[in-house]
Design a protein around this motif. Structure first.
Motif, PDB file in Angstrom:
ATOM      1  N   ARG A   1       0.211  -7.211  -7.636  1.00 29.54           N
ATOM      2  CA  ARG A   1       0.698  -8.023  -8.748  1.00 29.54           C
ATOM      3  C   ARG A   1      -0.288  -8.020  -9.911  1.00 29.54           C
ATOM      4  O   ARG A   1       0.109  -7.884 -11.078  1.00 29.54           O
ATOM      5  CB  ARG A   1       0.955  -9.455  -8.274  1.00 29.54           C
ATOM      6  N   ASP A   2      -1.582  -8.123  -9.590  1.00 30.07           N
ATOM      7  CA  ASP A   2      -2.599  -8.097 -10.640  1.00 30.07           C
ATOM      8  C   ASP A   2      -2.666  -6.733 -11.317  1.00 30.07           C
ATOM      9  O   ASP A   2      -2.835  -6.634 -12.535  1.00 30.07           O
ATOM     10  CB  ASP A   2      -3.969  -8.445 -10.045  1.00 30.07           C
ATOM     11  N   GLU A   3      -2.531  -5.677 -10.527  1.00 27.77           N
ATOM     12  CA  GLU A   3      -2.571  -4.314 -11.069  1.00 27.77           C
ATOM     13  C   GLU A   3      -1.398  -4.074 -12.017  1.00 27.77           C
ATOM     14  O   GLU A   3      -1.553  -3.494 -13.105  1.00 27.77           O
ATOM     15  CB  GLU A   3      -2.525  -3.324  -9.908  1.00 27.77           C
TER      16      GLU A   3
ATOM     17  N   ARG B   1       3.743   0.685  -2.457  1.00 26.30           N
ATOM     18  CA  ARG B   1       3.000   0.156  -3.603  1.00 26.30           C
ATOM     19  C   ARG B   1       3.298   0.951  -4.866  1.00 26.30           C
ATOM     20  O   ARG B   1       3.564   0.389  -5.938  1.00 26.30           O
ATOM     21  CB  ARG B   1       1.501   0.190  -3.288  1.00 26.30           C
TER      22      ARG B   1
ATOM     23  N   GLU C   1      -2.984  -8.124  -4.953  1.00 27.60           N
ATOM     24  CA  GLU C   1      -3.698  -7.076  -5.686  1.00 27.60           C
ATOM     25  C   GLU C   1      -2.716  -6.229  -6.490  1.00 27.60           C
ATOM     26  O   GLU C   1      -2.985  -5.852  -7.632  1.00 27.60           O
ATOM     27  CB  GLU C   1      -4.494  -6.209  -4.720  1.00 27.60           C
TER      28      GLU C   1
ATOM     29  N   SER D   1       0.839  -1.200   0.000  1.00 29.14           N
ATOM     30  CA  SER D   1       0.000   0.000   0.000  1.00 29.14           C
ATOM     31  C   SER D   1       0.870   1.244   0.000  1.00 29.14           C
ATOM     32  O   SER D   1       2.092   1.176   0.215  1.00 29.14           O
ATOM     33  CB  SER D   1      -0.924   0.024   1.228  1.00 29.14           C
TER      34      SER D   1
ATOM     35  N   LYS E   1      -2.616 -10.194   0.849  1.00 27.90           N
ATOM     36  CA  LYS E   1      -3.723  -9.795  -0.017  1.00 27.90           C
ATOM     37  C   LYS E   1      -3.372  -8.532  -0.813  1.00 27.90           C
ATOM     38  O   LYS E   1      -3.604  -8.450  -2.021  1.00 27.90           O
ATOM     39  CB  LYS E   1      -4.982  -9.552   0.813  1.00 27.90           C
ATOM     40  N   GLY E   2      -2.786  -7.552  -0.132  1.00 25.75           N
ATOM     41  CA  GLY E   2      -2.389  -6.331  -0.819  1.00 25.75           C
ATOM     42  C   GLY E   2      -1.332  -6.581  -1.879  1.00 25.75           C
ATOM     43  O   GLY E   2      -1.352  -5.975  -2.953  1.00 25.75           O
TER      44      GLY E   2
END
Length: 254
Positions: A48-50, A21, A46, A17, A42-43
């Motif tokens: 990695r997907d972004e 991030r 997310e 974050s 979890k962050g």
């Protein structure tokens, strides 16, 4: 600037974050092979997907950096899945507001461990991993380390120590081609500060008292970190650079 970090292999902590991030995503966009590290799995997923949606990629590792052996685990994992690192961006840390008289021994230890202790352990491991090939370490200090601000004694002390460590390691390892610098963010909009910013908590102390009155964004800091990590900063070491809209260096009236 898209290839600014091409050929670099970087570890970025605090990557789930905020500033971490933004830094991890920017490093990947500018060509670095990146291992993004945080305790928030979890962050990280997310992120990695972004990054993948933007056409880039990075590897992730969920680990509590205050745990025993964490630094060795991070560097071993990086070497295994990304490659031997030549950049370390120490972004992870924790802020907090406490006057000295209200700071317990446990509070003080917490701020030292999460801000200075993790930075020291990872930086120590970095100079071993870099060897004689050189590299770059970018630490995260704070504008609170550069000027006195009431009500933040343990945090400011820990961040001041990060700036001191930055200078010391620059002196110790410059002859090996290792550069060590730090950024000192001011008020930046992150998940940790967003509610207070919206409530106007910082308006008088920060926003209205600096020449650039907008609230800083994580990308503002990430761009400076990327510069310091790159060969464009090849003759820059031992510095703590404020990224704070002028708050630590000027007094604005109006």
């Amino acid at each position: 600037m898209n290839g600014q970090l091409r050929g670099k292999t970087a570890i970025v902590t605090g990557a789930a974050s905020g500033i971490g991030r933004a830094t991890a995503a920017l490093f990947a966009a500018r060509g670095a092979a990146v291992l993004a590290v945080d305790r928030d799995e979890k962050g990280l997923l997310e992120l990695r997907d972004e990054v993948a949606a933007a056409g880039d990629e990075l590897a992730v590792l969920a680990v509590d950096l205050t745990s025993a052996g964490a630094a060795e685990r991070v560097f071993d994992h990086c070497a295994e899945v990304v490659g031997t690192p030549d950049v370390l961006a120490n972004i992870a840390g924790r802020a907090g507001d406490r006057p000295a008289a209200d700071t317990t021994d446990e509070d003080f230890e917490f701020f030292l461990r999460t801000n200075l202790g993790t930075t020291f352990a990872l930086s120590r491991r970095a100079v071993i991993a870099f060897g004689d090939a050189g590299g770059a370490i970018v630490n995260t200090s704070s504008t609170f380390a550069l000027t006195g601000v009431a009500g933040s004694a343990p945090y400011s002390a820990a961040k001041g120590a990060v700036s001191s460590l930055t200078r010391q390691m620059a002196a110790e390892y410059g002859r090996r081609g290792i550069r060590v610098n730090a950024v000192a963010p001011g008020l930046i909009e992150t998940p940790a500060t967003r509610a207070k910013i919206a409530a106007g908590v910082f308006d008088d102390l920060v926003t209205r008292s600096r020449p650039l009155p907008r609230v800083g964004q994580p990308i503002d800091v990430a761009r400076v970190v990327a510069f310091l990590a790159s060969d464009e900063a090849a003759f820059v070491t031992g510095l703590t650079i404020p990224v704070d809209g002028g708050w630590s260096s000027t007094h604005f009236r109006g």
